[in-house]
Design a protein around this motif. Sequence first.
Motif, PDB file in Angstrom:
ATOM      1  N   ASN A 140       0.880  -1.143  -0.048  1.00 25.40           N
ATOM      2  CA  ASN A 140       0.081  -0.106   0.079  1.00 25.40           C
ATOM      3  C   ASN A 140       0.908   1.228   0.033  1.00 25.40           C
ATOM      4  O   ASN A 140       0.400   2.355   0.305  1.00 25.40           O
ATOM      5  CB  ASN A 140      -0.917  -0.120   1.035  1.00 25.40           C
ATOM      6  N   ARG A 142       2.968   2.557  -2.728  1.00 27.18           N
ATOM      7  CA  ARG A 142       3.419   2.459  -4.207  1.00 27.18           C
ATOM      8  C   ARG A 142       4.474   3.532  -4.218  1.00 27.18           C
ATOM      9  O   ARG A 142       4.596   4.714  -3.695  1.00 27.18           O
ATOM     10  CB  ARG A 142       2.192   3.257  -4.954  1.00 27.18           C
ATOM     11  N   SER A 156      -3.684   6.245  -6.860  1.00 23.24           N
ATOM     12  CA  SER A 156      -3.729   5.042  -5.694  1.00 23.24           C
ATOM     13  C   SER A 156      -2.473   4.794  -5.198  1.00 23.24           C
ATOM     14  O   SER A 156      -1.638   4.713  -5.922  1.00 23.24           O
ATOM     15  CB  SER A 156      -4.562   3.893  -6.313  1.00 23.24           C
ATOM     16  N   ASP A 158      -1.797   1.967  -3.459  1.00 28.53           N
ATOM     17  CA  ASP A 158      -1.536   0.773  -3.797  1.00 28.53           C
ATOM     18  C   ASP A 158      -1.006   0.096  -4.946  1.00 28.53           C
ATOM     19  O   ASP A 158      -1.148   0.562  -5.995  1.00 28.53           O
ATOM     20  CB  ASP A 158      -2.983  -0.136  -3.867  1.00 28.53           C
ATOM     21  N   HIS A 196      -7.530  -4.287  -6.657  1.00 33.87           N
ATOM     22  CA  HIS A 196      -8.258  -2.917  -6.522  1.00 33.87           C
ATOM     23  C   HIS A 196      -9.763  -2.989  -6.398  1.00 33.87           C
ATOM     24  O   HIS A 196     -10.454  -2.477  -5.638  1.00 33.87           O
ATOM     25  CB  HIS A 196      -7.775  -2.271  -7.960  1.00 33.87           C
ATOM     26  N   PRO A 201      -7.409  -5.067   1.289  1.00 31.93           N
ATOM     27  CA  PRO A 201      -6.292  -4.272   1.301  1.00 31.93           C
ATOM     28  C   PRO A 201      -5.105  -4.940   0.965  1.00 31.93           C
ATOM     29  O   PRO A 201      -4.722  -6.112   1.110  1.00 31.93           O
ATOM     30  CB  PRO A 201      -6.079  -4.054   2.947  1.00 31.93           C
ATOM     31  N   PHE A 202      -4.204  -4.024   0.184  1.00 35.42           N
ATOM     32  CA  PHE A 202      -2.847  -4.361  -0.381  1.00 35.42           C
ATOM     33  C   PHE A 202      -2.052  -4.351   0.995  1.00 35.42           C
ATOM     34  O   PHE A 202      -2.305  -3.454   1.843  1.00 35.42           O
ATOM     35  CB  PHE A 202      -2.202  -3.475  -1.350  1.00 35.42           C
ATOM     36  N   ASP A 204       0.570  -3.563   4.258  1.00 36.68           N
ATOM     37  CA  ASP A 204       1.240  -2.562   4.399  1.00 36.68           C
ATOM     38  C   ASP A 204       2.333  -3.042   5.354  1.00 36.68           C
ATOM     39  O   ASP A 204       2.473  -3.934   6.338  1.00 36.68           O
ATOM     40  CB  ASP A 204       0.524  -1.647   5.661  1.00 36.68           C
ATOM     41  N   GLY A 210      -3.108  -6.125   6.411  1.00 39.05           N
ATOM     42  CA  GLY A 210      -3.566  -6.080   4.826  1.00 39.05           C
ATOM     43  C   GLY A 210      -3.739  -7.552   4.454  1.00 39.05           C
ATOM     44  O   GLY A 210      -4.034  -8.403   5.360  1.00 39.05           O
TER      45      GLY A 210
END
Length: 469
Positions: A140, A142, A156, A158, A196, A201-202, A204, A210
């Motif tokens: 999360n 990027r 975003s 992510d 997405h 959640p991606f 963390d 996540g």
Amino acid sequence: MKKSKKRVIENIQILDFAAEGKCIVKDDGEVIFVEGSNVCPGDEVKLLVSKTKKNFSEGRILAINKYSSDRIEPFCEHFGVCGGCKWQHIPYEKQLEQKQKQVYDQLTRIGKVKLPAFTPILGSESTKFYRNKLEYTFSNSRWLTAEEVASGDEISKDALGFHIPKRFEKVLPIKKCFLQGDPSNAIRDFFTDYAHQSGLPFYDHVVHKGFFRNVMIRTTSTGEVMVVLQVADDSQENIKAVLDKFIEKFPKTTSLNYFINQKRNDSYFDLEPVNYYGLPYITEEMEGLKFRIGVKSFYQTNSDQAYNLYKIVRDFAQISDNDLVYDLYTGTGTIANFVAKKAKKVVGIEYIDAAVDDAKINSEINDIHNTSFFAGDMAKIFTDDFITQNGKPDIVIVDPPRAGMDRPVCELLLKISPKRIVYVSCNPATQARDIEILSAKYEVEKINPVDMFPHTFHVENVASLVLKD
Ligand code: SAH
């Protein structure tokens, strides 16, 4: 001549490559090594000399003032940010020349032994899409490129892609990777889109929370595909939803697996994979031999070049029917099984238990009955007692990790004196050190560097050593 000051040099030319992706600059006789993966010999740069040691200095490039005429246009849009194929701006022929020279330099400078003429480095026929395995990380956090930051757009946070070197929590989202063939890019895109859209959640990497953590994709020359998803919680409903959707989209996948990883690191060696669809392994083939590759198994990542490498090893080893062969650092027994047909018997030794299990399975599925494999730390298991029990080898093949062989292993080799040692190495510096030790009884007969990893500075080298008269 040594200068002892930190200083900035406004304009100086990059002279040559050095080992480990570094480059060399010379300022009035002073040798300066710089981290050089983004430069090319012939570039003119602004340089900070940051450290001065006894025989050389170290520096950092502050700016590239002028590009070398040797440079070519990189083919990937992620070049320069991604940690992957850092030598795309160097023509492949030059990369090979450089790798060959690196092996030569290390063997002559560190090894200081008499060398035969080198067989020219064997380049990889495919310089793109040559890998059979990639791992992508969800984050999360990027990485934003300079242009993205400048654009001011709402983007975003992510991402699914590759870690940014030295910034473990930052991940560069990948649009197209030139390392692995189809359907690798499409699989990654599926997971990016699904993650997405699902709202799950991606991961963390700072607070360790996540859902989506990591996805590994493996392909074979026979068209099989393995996918291994790593998630951080055991919600069966969420796992089922993503994997069912995946199979619907990629029905030809032959092995779909997942890990639930609630640890702080991404390593899966201490986790149990769950097979969700298909078989828990894929099968690679080489000269009709089958190699079973499980979720956690090691397999050389460039299959075509691995085959070429093994052929060189077999050729250098000159095994005949009556020979007892040892394959030290055998991994999943690939070399051992590859040469078994030529030998009376092959004994493989390897650190990782699971790899030894794979090695045994690989003998079994190929109807090979003259191999045996043992698990343990080389320095502890490869001993006088072991030789008494398993026989004195006529030929020894070694393929150690980057650190090379432990001294006691070299010493036992000298003591038992097989007629030939074939040394496969991914680090010519430690190979040179070990060859120097072995030169008490051996001379280097043949050398053949091999390029397993185009567009990187990594080089593999095979040397055969024969017992002196
Ligand atoms: N020859 C194999 C690859 C070998 S890679 C192939 O081509 O597939 C090097 C291997 O050495 C790895 O499998 C690693 O687990 C093993 N290894 C590393 N250190 C070791 C040690 N101290 N003792 C035994 N094996 C070791």
